[in-house]
Structures are given as structure tokens and as C-alpha cells.
Scaffold this active site. Structure first.
Site, PDB file in Angstrom:
ATOM      1  N   HIS A   1       0.877  -1.362   0.149  1.00  0.00           N
ATOM      2  CA  HIS A   1      -0.030   0.047  -0.130  1.00  0.00           C
ATOM      3  C   HIS A   1       0.966   1.140  -0.230  1.00  0.00           C
ATOM      4  CE1 HIS A   1      -4.106  -1.730   0.482  1.00  0.00           C
ATOM      5  NE2 HIS A   1      -3.640  -2.461   1.254  1.00  0.00           N
TER       6      HIS A   1
ATOM      7  N   LYS B   1      -8.785  13.669   3.829  1.00  0.00           N
ATOM      8  CA  LYS B   1      -8.097  12.301   3.703  1.00  0.00           C
ATOM      9  C   LYS B   1      -7.123  12.711   5.055  1.00  0.00           C
ATOM     10  CE  LYS B   1      -7.027  13.356  -0.377  1.00  0.00           C
ATOM     11  NZ  LYS B   1      -6.917  12.014  -1.077  1.00  0.00           N
ATOM     12  N   ARG B   2      -6.109  11.589   5.317  1.00  0.00           N
ATOM     13  CA  ARG B   2      -5.068  11.750   6.229  1.00  0.00           C
ATOM     14  C   ARG B   2      -4.253  12.783   5.932  1.00  0.00           C
ATOM     15  NH1 ARG B   2      -0.357   8.570   6.518  1.00  0.00           N
ATOM     16  NH2 ARG B   2      -1.312   7.490   4.640  1.00  0.00           N
TER      17      ARG B   2
ATOM     18  N   THR C   1      -9.032   5.961  -2.537  1.00  0.00           N
ATOM     19  CA  THR C   1     -10.612   5.711  -2.807  1.00  0.00           C
ATOM     20  C   THR C   1     -11.448   6.801  -2.533  1.00  0.00           C
ATOM     21  OG1 THR C   1     -10.406   4.683  -0.426  1.00  0.00           O
ATOM     22  CG2 THR C   1      -9.975   3.052  -2.173  1.00  0.00           C
TER      23      THR C   1
ATOM     24  N   LYS D   1     -14.993   7.654  -4.391  1.00  0.00           N
ATOM     25  CA  LYS D   1     -16.299   8.066  -3.644  1.00  0.00           C
ATOM     26  C   LYS D   1     -16.823   9.302  -4.087  1.00  0.00           C
ATOM     27  CE  LYS D   1     -14.330   5.578  -0.060  1.00  0.00           C
ATOM     28  NZ  LYS D   1     -13.385   5.442   1.026  1.00  0.00           N
TER      29      LYS D   1
END
Length: 846
Positions: free
Chosen positions: A369, A560-561, A668, A672
Site C-alpha cells: 500500500h 484524507k489523512r 479511494t 467516492k
């Protein structure tokens, strides 16, 4: 069609009735007999618990039927090992997948309650942090929907990652007490309990002339199973998410207690239970790193013990194990599964090394990842020697045999030996867990086409050269059932009314929407649904944070992070450029824009936390500047989580996917946003490239350097030169570092100045900023033409079908796991409840 709410005798006698009257009774009985409250004492949370338990009742029979079917047919199962499962809330998803939304709504309405109100009582399950965990959750949904026999394995964290609060602009971490009020979806399985060992030593005992390793004098912790049902769409297959909770082998030392040492009497209990207390302890300190390693081994040891228990019940020989178990390692966190399975096979089951290794390699698959070398896990040899001495011996032996293969494959090339060894030499020897995963599995997959290419060409090129057949791509996906059907019911209904409902289980059917992009009536309905979503989010923001959002402004969203490579800082720099141009009169007719940020920074990641502070300070200045009224607003949404994501994705107009090219594995969130009709503003990174291939360059906004250009430019990159060439950027940086956004906090943003101007701007913020500014100008221009914008948005939805996790899982099943669907028949016969209770012990199929 007239609804018949008269329950059958059978449905009233059981907890399986699917009609509204049976659901009404189930809810009422749980409220009274399980929760123990009446109309005078029941709280909203009590009612949520009663509703959730009523839904769980209707899952359990099919859950058992699923396990019995898989057992009877001796199916090959997928075992998905992930340290994170970001499940979010379960009630709404389970109701939709079981097809009970209308019946539940009617039942609650009859009693005077609202489903939406009770759903809001559920707390997000604190089992993950970012994309890794949410991907795992989407995969579980797809695996069940596709009737693929599966167990998900992870840890049951008491506190999850953390609850993010913003104080004075800074992130403050608070405990995420998600289990405080109970979890109605889980079932504790105290009978499924495995001892897990740490420390000790290894002694060898000769047996029939062979030295057999015995791991002795260890400290023991127990892992207790907690099971959660995962139902697929249609309700036929109900797979299992099994999470492990740590417990002391001896919780209480009575002698210590009697001697008055009350703290020491429970020390073992406290120490053991710390293992599953929180997700990702801060590993900047040695003890935090040690705790994290112990977490990972507890998770792996319990999961493999459970897999092997189930396999042994089949009575098949060990050589058949890979034909019955496909073990997928979601990143390197479960990498200890490789030496652990070797330990069990060789030391406990007496399988010879070569045969054991063949079993391990054929059973294991590894998903990478990350493209960032510093993010690849490595464990100090000294730590492994202390905590897992036998595993270190096994890793050394794996490495010895592997190095012999390198010598044969690359004769005379000692650099290959150094670079490919599982052991990294240096001041502190470390075990390279990604190398172990590649060597110990038959498949290594990336999660986007670019990621997989860079994985092989840059990150581990020597392994790709040695094992070309092991590397493959499986582009990530999302479940459309949560992220469109559940999160955006108005848009989902519009789609269904137009093309039917087959898209719910076959997202490629969304392609049929393409002609509707030229249909003025459909575009009007789409724009109405989008504005309604924005209004709903604005109402939520007002009620939750007291913000006044303009639903007629462009909602530009980056959620997001928080990380340097994800470049929230780039977004912030553009906002400062825009702000400065408005203040100087260079921009007078800006289309109203609302910039929305959300995401958590790792507690020990100073710079990421400083970026959050910067965004909040920018927000404070801009939102209180009268010159910005009606043009510009900036907000940072605290405590980003799945339930918040479900609100913001439908409302977004612009999807910010702006990572430095060559750093994001896939992403991802981009998918979405896409299926909810937001347009991507992004770099050619991760899955953005495949989104571009699907939707076309006319329907998104691409900017910035490519991965190859980033790599090439880094050799001679000087951000100062680019700054001097661009007046707007120069002025914006001067404003930032003049203290304009931190008047009462002098110098706090100096570290940002340092990374941008003194340390080479590694993530190319300045290099990409001019291109980013131009792309943002194109966004504004396009949005002014709502006919064109709506057409682009509809084409994004129509071309999002590739990015379903159903497609991803089919590829895993076909190409890596070699697992086929196993259809489970519906079982709603109430008489089988009595049969299941008869005193015939058939063993545990779970």
C-alpha cells in the site's frame, strides 16, 4: 401495492420475521426484555440498541446457515488479515443490504420513532484510521455480496485511533471511547480463545535424530474472539469479521493482593489488555514500538491458530492447506504470519522445511500500500530476539535460503545480496518486513496501475526481476452500496428511476447513464439532488459546528489523512494566493468558494499537525475578513470519520486529489467523490490516472508534474527560482511568513518555511503551485456554466463503474485466491431454532 402488515404465526414465534409488524414486536421486546426499560425510562440510545439487536436477530440465522453451508461443502475460504477495518456505522448498511428499509421505517413510524434519528445514535466503530481500513471494510461488503466464503481477522481496539478535537487551531487527541455504551453487533466467543507467547528462549530437543525447536519460558497472553456478522446485499451470505481482544492468562494474583500490593496484583491484567487498548500506539518511543510489534503478533498468532483449527477439522493432509485457505496480508502489518505459520508447521506439526515453505508461499498473498521507502515496516533484530526469539531464527533461515537463490540468479552481484536481504545491516540491524512478504507469498499486488508499475520499477525492482510472475495489479475499489446507495439516497433513486437498479450489484451498469448527460430534464434533476445534498450538509454543519455554509458556493473538498505527500499544504498555499489577490483587487468577481478540509494527523507527526494549525489560522483570518464576504470561506471539519464522509461526499462539487505524483498508492476517496458527481482536481497519481482513462480529460482537471518529471526535477530543483518568477506566489509566501495568519503566535510556521525554502521542498509544492492555480481557475470558469458542469458530473458517475470493490474482489478471487462463490440458501424457517438447540454436539463451524 397494498402492504400486508399482518404477521404470520411463524414470524411472531421467531425473531426472523421480515414484515413491519414482526419488526415492531422485535424492537419492543428487546427494549423491554433485553434493555430492561419502558416508555418512561427509555433513552434514544436504548431505542437504537433495541433496533440494532432486532436487526442482528434477523442476521443470525442466515449467519449460521452460511457457516454450515461453507463447512458442509468444504469450501476454500478467504482469510483477510488487516490491522484496520474502518467499518463506520453498521445499522443503516445492514438494513439496506437486507432489504428491510421500508419495513423498518414503517415499524418505527407506527411506534412514533424515526429511523434517521435512531441511526444517529450509533457510534462509528473505532477499528481503523484511513484508506487501508476503509478498503478492508469495502472488501468485506463485496466478499459477502459476491457469495465468497470469507473471514476477516483483526484486533478489537478499546479506543481506536483517537477522537480529534481542535483547540486553538491545533489537533488535540482524545480517547475514542467507541465501546463505552456497548456494541450490539458483536458476539463474544469466550470459547474461542488462544494462548499467545512472548519472550522466553528456544531450546532444541533431539527427536528421532532431528533437532526440534521448543519455545519455552514464555509470557502468555490470551486472545479472545469477538464476532461481527457481515451481510452481503440481498442478505444471503453473512460472513464473519473476527476480532481479537487481549486478556491476561492470570488476571489476578491473590498472593500479591493478600500481601497488600494491590497494584502488582493486577499488573499482569493491565499489561495484557494494553495490547488491544488502542490502534497504532505512538511508536516514536521504544516502548510504543514494542507494543505495536506485540499487537501485530497477537493478531497474527490468534488468526492463524483459528484458521488451522478450522482446517484440521477437515481431516485433510497439510499439503491441501493452500487449497482450503487463501490468506491475504493487507500491507505488512500481518507479515509475521509467514514465520508464524512456518513455526507451527515445522515445530508443532512436524512438516519438513521445504514442504512447509511450499505450503506457506502457496497460501499467502501480499498487498502493498505504499511507495514511500520510509513507510515500509522494519523491526529491530534486538526487539524480535527479545519478544519472538523463535520467529527471528526462522526469519534468519528463510533469509539464508533466499540469499542462496540470489547468488544463483545474480552471480557475483553482491549489491543484490545487500539490497534484497531480509536483514538490513547497519548500526541497528533490522528485518525488512516488505521483503519478507514478497519472498513468503505467491502474489504481491499493487493497488493502482501506476502504483504497481512504480512498485516494480522503483521500490523493489530486484524482486520484480527475480519473481516477475508474482507481481500484479488490483486497482482498489469502493462499495457503491455504502457510498452511493446509502450515503446519497436521492441521487441513487434518480439513477434507479432512470436505468433500473442493477447497478447496485453491478456498478458497470452506471455506463447506461451516459446518454442522460445530454438530457436537459435529467441534468436539472441531478443539479437539484446535488444542491439538496449541499443544503443537508450545510444544515448539519450549522447544527454541529455553528458554521454558515452557502450551498450555492462551490464546495471544494479535501478529506484524507494529513500528510506532507497528500499536500493539504498545497491547497492552503493556493487559498492564500487567492486571498491575497482579492485583497489587492486583482480578483473582483470570484465565484463564491467554500474550501472544506478534514483528516487526522498521526499524534507524533509534528509537521502534519502544524499544517492543520495553518489551515485553521487561515480559516480564522479569511472567515472574519469582510472583504471575503460572499467570495471565500475556509473550514476544517474535526474528527473525520466514515459517518462524516457519508455526509460530505454527496455534497462535494470538487474532489481534491493533489498528492505529489508517484507517492499515492491509489486513493479511494477519489472514487467516492466521482460516483457522487464531484469533479476531480488532481495530479497524475494513484488511481487518478485510471479515473482519467475512464472519464476522459474533458471531464476532470489535471495539473502538475508526472511521476517521471518529479523524479527528474528533484536532481536540480530550486524552489526559490520558481518563486521569483511568479509574483502571485512570491506575495502569498511573503504574506504567510510575515505573520499575517499568526499575529499573536510569532514564528509558529517557521518549520513550513524551512521545508519549502531551505530543505528543497521535497513534495514539490512550489513546483506544482502555478499549474494548480491555473487548474483552479479552470474549475471556476467551468462551474459558471451549470449545463456544462452537470454534464461533466453525470459523465463522471456514468464512468465510475470500474471503481467498484466488487470488480476488485472478483479479480482477487479469480487471479490470486482461486476461490469461487458458494451460494447460500435463504433459511427463515422458525422451527430450525428448536432443532439447533437440541443436545447434539456437531462441533463449532464458526
Amino acid at each position: 401495492m397494498v402492504k400486508n402488515n399482518t404477521p404470520s404465526l411463524e414470524s411472531l414465534r421467531s425473531r426472523q420475521g421480515q414484515d413491519s409488524k414482526s419488526l415492531e414486536w422485535g424492537f419492543a421486546e428487546h427494549l423491554k426484555f433485553t434493555i430492561g426499560v419502558d416508555r418512561y425510562t427509555a433513552t434514544e440510545h436504548d431505542r437504537y440498541m433495541a433496533l440494532a439487536l432486532s436487526m442482528r436477530d434477523r442476521l443470525i440465522n442466515q449467519w449460521m446457515k452460511t457457516q454450515q453451508t461453507h463447512h458442509d461443502k468444504e469450501v476454500k475460504r478467504v482469510y483477510y488479515l488487516s490491522l484496520e477495518f474502518l467499518m463506520g456505522r453498521s445499522l443503516g448498511n445492514n438494513i439496506i443490504n437486507m432489504g428491510l428499509e421500508d419495513a423498518i421505517t414503517d415499524a418505527l413510524s407506527e411506534l412514533g420513532y424515526s429511523l434517521e434519528t435512531l441511526r444517529e445514535q450509533e457510534v462509528d466503530a473505532g477499528l481503523g484510521n484511513g484508506g487501508l481500513g476503509r478498503l478492508a471494510a469495502c472488501f468485506l461488503d463485496s466478499l459477502a455480496t459476491l457469495d465468497l466464503p470469507t473471514f476477516g481477522y483483526g484486533l478489537r481496539y478499546d479506543y481506536g485511533i483517537f477522537r480529534q478535537e481542535i483547540e486553538g487551531g491545533y489537533q488535540v487527541e482524545q480517547p475514542d471511547e467507541w465501546l463505552r455504551s456497548g456494541n450490539p453487533w458483536e458476539i463474544e466467543r469466550p470459547e474461542i480463545c488462544y494462548p499467545v507467547h512472548f519472550g522466553g528462549r528456544v531450546k532444541f530437543i533431539n527427536k528421532e535424530g532431528k533437532p526440534i525447536a521448543h519455545w519455552v519460558d514464555t509470557q502468555t497472553v490470551l486472545g479472545i474472539a469477538y464476532d461481527t456478522p457481515v451481510v452481503g446485499y440481498g442478505g444471503k451470505t453473512v460472513n464473519t469479521l473476527r476480532l481479537w481482544s487481549a486478556k491476561a492468562a492470570e488476571e489476578f494474583d491473590f498472593n500479591e493482593f493478600n500481601e497488600g500490593d494491590y497494584v502488582e496484583a493486577v499488573a499482569a491484567k493491565v499489561s495484557a489488555e494494553n495490547l488491544t487498548k488502542a490502534l497504532y500506539p505512538n511508536d516514536k518511543l521504544y516502548l510504543g514500538k514494542e507494543l505495536r510489534l506485540k499487537q501485530q503478533y497477537l493478531f497474527v498468532a490468534c488468526s492463524l491458530a483459528d484458521i488451522i483449527r478450522r482446517f484440521k477439522k477437515s481431516g485433510n493432509p497439510w499439503k491441501d492447506f493452500p487449497d482450503m485457505a487463501a490468506i491475504q496480508l493487507n500491507d505488512t502489518h500481518p507479515s509475521l504470519a509467514i514465520p508464524e505459520l512456518m513455526r507451527i508447521l515445522v515445530d508443532e506439526e512436524g512438516v519438513i522445511w521445504d514442504d512447509a515453505w511450499d505450503i506457506v508461499v502457496r497460501s499467502m498473498g501480499y498487498t502493498n500500500h505504499t511507495l514511500m521507502p520510509e513507510a515500509l515496516e522494519k523491526w529491530p533484530v534486538t526487539m524480535l530476539e527479545k519478544l519472538l526469539p523463535r520467529h527471528l531464527q526462522i526469519i534468519y533461515e528463510i533469509n539464508r535460503r533466499f540469499l542462496q537463490k540470489i547468488v544463483i540468479a545474480f552471480p557475483g552481484n553482491r549489491l543484490k545480496i545487500r539490497d534484497m536481504s531480509l536483514i538490513e545491516e547497519g548500526n541497528q540491524k533490522q528485518v525488512r518486513m516488505a521483503h519478507l512478504c514478497i519472498v513468503g507469498s505467491h502474489s504481491t499486488n499493487g493497488v493502482a496501475a501506476l502504483h504497481t508499475d512504480l512498485l516494480q520499477s522503483r521500490l523493489v525492482p530486484d524482486f520484480a526481476q527475480m519473481y516477475p510472475d508474482r507481481f500484479n495489479n488490483k486497482t482498489n475499489g469502493i462499495t457503491q452500496r455504502r457510498w452511493l446507495l446509502k450515503a446519497n439516497p436521492e441521487l441513487a433513486q434518480l439513477i434507479t428511476d432512470s436505468i433500473g437498479d442493477e447497478w447496485i450489484c453491478d456498478m458497470s451498469k452506471l455506463k447506461q447513464l451516459s446518454p442522460y448527460a445530454d438530457d436537459a430534464a435529467f441534468r436539472k434533476k441531478f443539479l437539484k439532488s446535488k444542491r439538496n445534498a449541499k443544503v443537508r450538509f450545510a444544515e448539519y454543519a450549522k447544527a454541529t459546528w455553528g458554521w454558515d455554509l452557502d450551498p450555492d458556493s462551490i464546495f471544494d473538498v479535501q478529506v484524507k489523512r494529513i500528510h506532507e505527500y497528500k499536500r493539504q499544504l498545497l491547497n492552503a498555499l493556493h487559498i492564500i494566493v487567492l486571498y491575497n489577490k482579492i485583497k489587492k483587487g486583482k480578483v473582483k468577481d470570484l465565484y463564491p468558494r467554500t474550501f472544506l478540509f478534514a483528516g487526522k494527523a498521526a499524534p507524533g507527526y509534528f509537521l502534519a499537525k502544524l499544517i492543520i494549525k495553518l489551515i485553521n489560522n487561515i480559516s480564522e483570518v479569511i472567515n472574519n475578513d469582510p472583504d471575503m464576504k460572499g467570495m471565500l470561506k475556509v473550514y476544517f471539519m474535526p474528527n473525520y470519520r466514515v459517518s462524516l464522509a457519508e455526509r460530505i461526499f454527496p455534497a462535494a462539487d470538487v474532489s481534491e486529489q493533489i498528492s505529489t505524483a508517484g507517492t499515492e498508492a491509489s486513493g479511494t476517496g477519489n472514487m467516492k467523490f466521482m460516483c457522487n458527481g464531484a469533479l476531480t482536481l488532481g495530479t497524475l497519481d494513484g488511481a487518478n490516472i485510471e479515473i482519467l482513462e475512464e472519464t476522459g480529460e474533458d471531464n476532470m482537471f489535471i495539473f502538475g508534474l508526472t511521476a517521471d518529471e518529479v523524479s527528474s526535477l528533484r536532481k536540480n530543483y530550486n524552489p526559490e527560482v520558481l518563486i521569483q518568477e511568479n509574483e502571485d506566489i512570491q506575495e502569498a509566501l511573503d504574506l504567510l511568513f510575515s505573520g499575517h495568519f499568526n499575529i499573536h503566535e510569532p514564528g509558529i510556521f517557521d518549520p513550513i518555511r524551512k521545508i519549502l525554502l531551505e530543505e528543497g521542498d521535497y513534495y514539490m509544492h512550489i513546483a506544482d503551485l502555478p499549474s494548480y492555480i491555473k487548474a483552479q481557475e479552470k474549475v471556476e470558469k467551468a462551474y459558471r456554466d451549470q449545463k456544462s458542469w452537470s454534464k461533466m458530473a453525470i459523465l463522471n458517475i456514468a464512468n465510475s463503474g470500474k471503481f467498484s470493490s466488487d470488480r476488485t474482489i472478483r479479480e482477487y478471487a479469480r487471479e490470486i485466491w482461486k476461490v469461487t462463490p458458494c451460494e447460500v440458501e435463504f433459511s427463515r424457517d422458525p422451527t430450525n431454532t428448536i432443532e439447533e438447540a437440541r443436545a447434539e454436539n456437531q462441533g463449532n463451524n464458526m
